[in-house]
Scaffold this motif. Structure first.
Motif, PDB file in Angstrom:
ATOM      1  N   PHE A 412      11.721  -1.359  11.520  1.00 34.63           N
ATOM      2  CA  PHE A 412      10.846  -1.117  10.412  1.00 34.63           C
ATOM      3  C   PHE A 412       9.853  -2.257  10.433  1.00 34.63           C
ATOM      4  N   HIS A 413       8.629  -1.936  10.808  1.00 36.78           N
ATOM      5  CA  HIS A 413       7.650  -2.996  11.004  1.00 36.78           C
ATOM      6  C   HIS A 413       7.161  -3.558   9.687  1.00 36.78           C
ATOM      7  N   ASP A 414       7.691  -4.695   9.306  1.00 34.78           N
ATOM      8  CA  ASP A 414       7.202  -5.342   8.098  1.00 34.78           C
ATOM      9  C   ASP A 414       5.861  -5.979   8.362  1.00 34.78           C
ATOM     10  N   LYS A 415       5.708  -6.437   9.589  1.00 29.97           N
ATOM     11  CA  LYS A 415       4.503  -7.190   9.912  1.00 29.97           C
ATOM     12  C   LYS A 415       3.401  -6.230  10.324  1.00 29.97           C
ATOM     13  N   PRO A 416       2.154  -6.622  10.081  1.00 25.06           N
ATOM     14  CA  PRO A 416       1.080  -5.791  10.611  1.00 25.06           C
ATOM     15  C   PRO A 416       1.065  -5.975  12.124  1.00 25.06           C
ATOM     16  N   ASN A 417       0.604  -4.972  12.838  1.00 26.16           N
ATOM     17  CA  ASN A 417       0.568  -5.070  14.292  1.00 26.16           C
ATOM     18  C   ASN A 417      -0.857  -5.147  14.785  1.00 26.16           C
ATOM     19  N   PRO A 418      -1.088  -5.990  15.804  1.00 22.17           N
ATOM     20  CA  PRO A 418      -2.407  -5.954  16.431  1.00 22.17           C
ATOM     21  C   PRO A 418      -2.572  -4.559  17.029  1.00 22.17           C
ATOM     22  N   VAL A 419      -3.713  -3.951  16.871  1.00 25.83           N
ATOM     23  CA  VAL A 419      -3.842  -2.593  17.368  1.00 25.83           C
ATOM     24  C   VAL A 419      -4.275  -2.597  18.825  1.00 25.83           C
ATOM     25  N   ALA A 420      -3.850  -1.568  19.542  1.00 24.82           N
ATOM     26  CA  ALA A 420      -4.145  -1.529  20.962  1.00 24.82           C
ATOM     27  C   ALA A 420      -4.732  -0.202  21.391  1.00 24.82           C
ATOM     28  N   ASN A 421      -4.736   0.787  20.520  1.00 25.70           N
ATOM     29  CA  ASN A 421      -5.175   2.086  21.026  1.00 25.70           C
ATOM     30  C   ASN A 421      -5.599   3.056  19.931  1.00 25.70           C
ATOM     31  N   LEU A 422      -6.142   2.577  18.846  1.00 24.11           N
ATOM     32  CA  LEU A 422      -6.545   3.578  17.866  1.00 24.11           C
ATOM     33  C   LEU A 422      -8.056   3.766  17.882  1.00 24.11           C
ATOM     34  N   ILE A 423      -8.487   4.799  17.199  1.00 24.22           N
ATOM     35  CA  ILE A 423      -9.908   5.115  17.198  1.00 24.22           C
ATOM     36  C   ILE A 423     -10.479   4.682  15.853  1.00 24.22           C
ATOM     37  N   ALA A 600      -8.138  -6.387  15.556  1.00 19.80           N
ATOM     38  CA  ALA A 600      -7.753  -5.673  14.333  1.00 19.80           C
ATOM     39  C   ALA A 600      -6.245  -5.648  14.141  1.00 19.80           C
ATOM     40  N   LEU A 601      -5.835  -5.644  12.876  1.00 22.54           N
ATOM     41  CA  LEU A 601      -4.418  -5.515  12.530  1.00 22.54           C
ATOM     42  C   LEU A 601      -4.241  -4.249  11.718  1.00 22.54           C
ATOM     43  N   LEU A 602      -3.124  -3.572  11.956  1.00 19.02           N
ATOM     44  CA  LEU A 602      -2.857  -2.352  11.196  1.00 19.02           C
ATOM     45  C   LEU A 602      -1.653  -2.558  10.283  1.00 19.02           C
ATOM     46  N   TYR A 603      -1.848  -2.308   8.989  1.00 20.51           N
ATOM     47  CA  TYR A 603      -0.724  -2.262   8.058  1.00 20.51           C
ATOM     48  C   TYR A 603      -0.345  -0.802   7.962  1.00 20.51           C
ATOM     49  N   GLU A 604       0.774  -0.459   8.569  1.00 19.79           N
ATOM     50  CA  GLU A 604       1.083   0.959   8.716  1.00 19.79           C
ATOM     51  C   GLU A 604       1.433   1.625   7.400  1.00 19.79           C
ATOM     52  N   MET A 605       0.933   2.834   7.242  1.00 18.89           N
ATOM     53  CA  MET A 605       1.178   3.640   6.048  1.00 18.89           C
ATOM     54  C   MET A 605       2.680   3.791   5.812  1.00 18.89           C
ATOM     55  N   ASP A 606       3.375   4.018   6.903  1.00 13.59           N
ATOM     56  CA  ASP A 606       4.823   4.168   6.841  1.00 13.59           C
ATOM     57  C   ASP A 606       5.486   2.993   6.135  1.00 13.59           C
ATOM     58  N   THR A 607       5.066   1.798   6.538  1.00 12.48           N
ATOM     59  CA  THR A 607       5.619   0.582   5.963  1.00 12.48           C
ATOM     60  C   THR A 607       5.285   0.508   4.481  1.00 12.48           C
ATOM     61  N   ILE A 608       4.051   0.845   4.178  1.00  9.28           N
ATOM     62  CA  ILE A 608       3.625   0.772   2.782  1.00  9.28           C
ATOM     63  C   ILE A 608       4.480   1.721   1.944  1.00  9.28           C
ATOM     64  N   LEU A 609       4.656   2.953   2.435  1.00 11.16           N
ATOM     65  CA  LEU A 609       5.460   3.932   1.694  1.00 11.16           C
ATOM     66  C   LEU A 609       6.896   3.452   1.539  1.00 11.16           C
TER      67      LEU A 609
END
Ligand SMILES: Nc1ncnc2c1ncn2[C@@H]1O[C@H](COP(=O)(O)OP(=O)(O)O)[C@@H](O)[C@H]1O
Ligand SMILES: [Mg+2]
Length: 615
Positions: A412-423, A600-609
């Motif tokens: 369960f990614h608590d941390k934001p992740n550096p993004v590598a492949n999003l648009i 960029a860092l992504l705070y995943e929606m999943d984590t937020i929910l």
């Protein structure tokens, strides 16, 4: 004649006895327990085994046993195999030019036998029975008939018991066993269709199921978290083929420990390959950092020589530059092609489902098992053989869960992740955080973009494109700037005058150490030109080597991009933000800056929910 000369006995040339010659060869081939494991596993692979079990005790110093289900040996061949230079893999000098097996020198078994107590049990046909050979310290062998299934087991105990000087150099059990798991990992990566198991003091350390997918083998060995960061590499010319995976630039390590390179499935540590992959990443990763690499190069064995290193860990390519260009080009292309492609989702559940079922089922029938176990006389061997038979697939999956907790990706990614492949365009800009970071929202969550490094990437790409096409947008200076340099500096400037001109820095020399700067790249028009020129002079290479030169000029481009990129603490309105983001998306690598930092860092929606207990 002097006194000294009188006392010296006249030397005679002698041929060394075989056991001594073998010990000398062992000095090169058998450096430590890991070398024994490497040689034995290579022999099992050469014997087409689909199941290889490695058991060690005390870091392999006290005991090593390798059991395989390969083709095995007849009694006659088994005895020959312990003679020096006895091999089934090559016959003549021309075979040496097209080696496809891992072994070819016929040195490993006699070398190992000369510095340990060794026992081989082998059969090439279980109906006709098998052979057991026991040798101590390279002495005479004790041979007897024995009943056993097809395949080979080799036990090596008390390594270096008769060469105490060697033994002294061995490290602690932990170090020696970690070398061994390294070597098993190297082989397991190259042969995904083989079921490898490593047991250290009764503890299962590695247990990887057969698959036809390299990526699953990688995920099993290193965890799916790493596998998720990988980018597919495929390239082919008439002479070379490259397959494998490399990490996206946001994943780096501080050593080369996660780099696995193979030539025709042989693990090698090679300067040309290392350098060419590094070159392929060029400025996508920070200095001193290394990507994870799993690359398999395939080529005609005539195009390289493996007979250059005692452990066969190096090769000499016939056309180094060609290999270099091919590999670095393939890496570069894979990285830039990967930028908008979502990587396969390797969640552990997905991993289980997607995992191709063992390709080649282990080739033991119930009958063989019972006939062997009935007649098996040596007690301690039965555990190994039983193990070879048992290992049901389901159990192996469970053990994968136990042993590879790293690969449990239900993390369960608590941390934001550096993004590598999003648009980026799938996100809508919201505004800024602290006048420094752009905030965007989208289905995947909240994206935070570092405005400075994002712009740095945009400018760098513009600069390098212009420099490549030799048409930088240039700003002529109304008043040419006169600059004075030291003798050495002017010499350098003179040398690179043309190249700097191509960047838009038009210099004219007048007088001994004086130059007139007539134009600058348009993007630099607001900078302090004298300051930038000094900085550039300091960066100019004194070596004239093409590669150093290219690197230096790339650094100059990076420096110019950095100087001109939007600073932090700068207000941007929404349309400026949109422009920046769409420019960023159009770059060659929108996820790291030219220094290798994440954009960029992504705070995943999943984590937020999940954090709000809504899931
Ligand atoms: N696990 C094995 N299964 C079948 N044959 C083997 C095995 N290990 C060794 N051999 C035989 O013994 C020979 C000698 O092995 P080795 O000393 O390692 O030399 P090389 O691998 O260079 O031929 C091999 O050529 C092969 O024929
Ligand atoms: Mg061998």
């Amino acid at each position: 004649m002097t006194m000294m000369q009188q006392n010296i006995k006249k030397p005679h040339v002698r041929i060394l006895p075989d056991d001594l010659a073998n010990q000398i060869a062992a000095g090169e081939v058998v450096e430590r327990p890991m070398s024994v494991v490497k040689e034995l596993v290579e022999n099992s692979v050469d014997a087409c085994a689909t199941r290889i079990l490695i058991e060690i005790e005390q870091g392999g110093k006290f005991f090593i046993r390798v059991t395989d289900n390969g083709v095995g040996l007849s009694s006659e061949d088994a005895q020959l195999a312990f003679l020096r230079h006895a091999t089934s893999k090559i016959r003549n000098a021309s075979d040496l030019e097209r080696i496809v097996s891992l072994g070819f020198r016929g040195e490993a078994l006699p070398s190992i036998a000369s510095v340990s107590k060794i026992r081989m049990i082998t059969s090439d046909d279980e109906h006709r029975g098998g052979t057991q050979i026991v040798i101590e310290g390279g002495g005479t062998s004790n041979v007897k008939e024995i009943s056993c299934p097809r395949g080979t087991t080799i036990e090596v105990s008390q390594l270096f018991y008769n060469t105490p000087a060697r033994k002294k150099f061995l490290k602690g059990d932990g170090t020696e066993s970690s070398h061994i798991s390294q070597v098993v990992t190297q082989q397991a990566l190259a042969y995904p269709h083989v079921h490898f198991t490593l047991i250290n003091n009764d503890r299962k350390v590695i247990d990887v199921l057969p698959t036809d997918q390299n990526l699953y083998r990688i995920a099993e060995l290193f965890g799916a978290d790493l596998a998720k960061e990988l980018v597919l590499v495929t390239a082919e010319t008439s002479d070379y083929r490259l397959n494998g995976f490399i990490s996206s630039p946001v994943y780096t390590r501080s050593s080369r420990s996660a780099q696995y390179c193979y030539v025709n499935q042989r693990f090698i540590r090679d300067k040309v390959i290392f350098h060419s992959t590094q070159h392929g990443y060029s400025h996508l990763i920070p200095r001193g950092k290394h990507p994870a690499i799993y690359l398999f190069l395939t080529m005609d064995p005539k195009l390289y020589d493996v007979n250059v290193h005692p452990a066969k860990a190096e090769v000499r390519f016939a056309f180094q530059q060609e290999v270099h260009r091919f590999v670095s080009g393939a890496v570069k292309e894979a990285l830039s092609a990967s930028k908008n492609i979502a990587l396969p989702n390797l969640s552990l559940t997905g991993h289980k489902n997607n995992m191709t079922q063992p390709q080649k089922k282990i080739d033991f029938t119930e009958t063989m098992k019972s006939s062997y176990l009935k007649t098996q006389s040596s007690e301690d061997l039965s555990s190994a053989v039983e193990f070879m038979y048992k290992v049901p697939e389901l159990k192996a999956y469970d053990s994968m869960n136990e042993n590879h907790s790293r690969s449990q990706i239900e993390i369960f990614h608590d941390k934001p992740n550096p993004v590598a492949n999003l648009i980026y365009s799938e996100f809508e800009p919201l505004g800024q955080l602290d006048r420094s970071f752009i905030l965007m929202q989208g289905k995947l969550g909240i994206l935070v973009v570092d405005q400075h490094v994002a712009h740095e990437r945009v400018l760098y790409d513009q600069f390098s494109k212009a420099a490549k096409n030799r048409k930088s947008e240039v700003q002529q200076l109304l008043f040419p700037l006169s600059l004075e340099f030291s003798h050495g500096e002017s010499e350098l400037l003179g040398r690179y005058q043309k190249r700097l001109g191509e960047l838009g820095l038009e210099l004219e020399s007048f007088g001994k150490n004086d130059f007139l700067l007539r134009s600058v790249p348009a993007i630099l028009k607001k900078n302090n030109h004298a300051e930038i020129m000094r900085e550039i002079v300091d960066m100019l290479p004194t070596e004239n080597h093409e590669e150093v030169l290219n690197n230096k000029f790339e650094e100059i481009l990076i420096m110019m991009s950095c100087r001109n990129a939007i600073k932090i603490n700068t207000t941007l309105n929404l349309s400026q933000i949109s422009k920046l983001i769409s420019d960023l998306q159009g770059t060659s690598m929108p996820y790291t800056c030219p220094h290798g930092r994440p954009i960029a860092l992504l705070y995943e929606m999943d984590t937020i929910l999940k954090k709000f207990l809504r899931k």
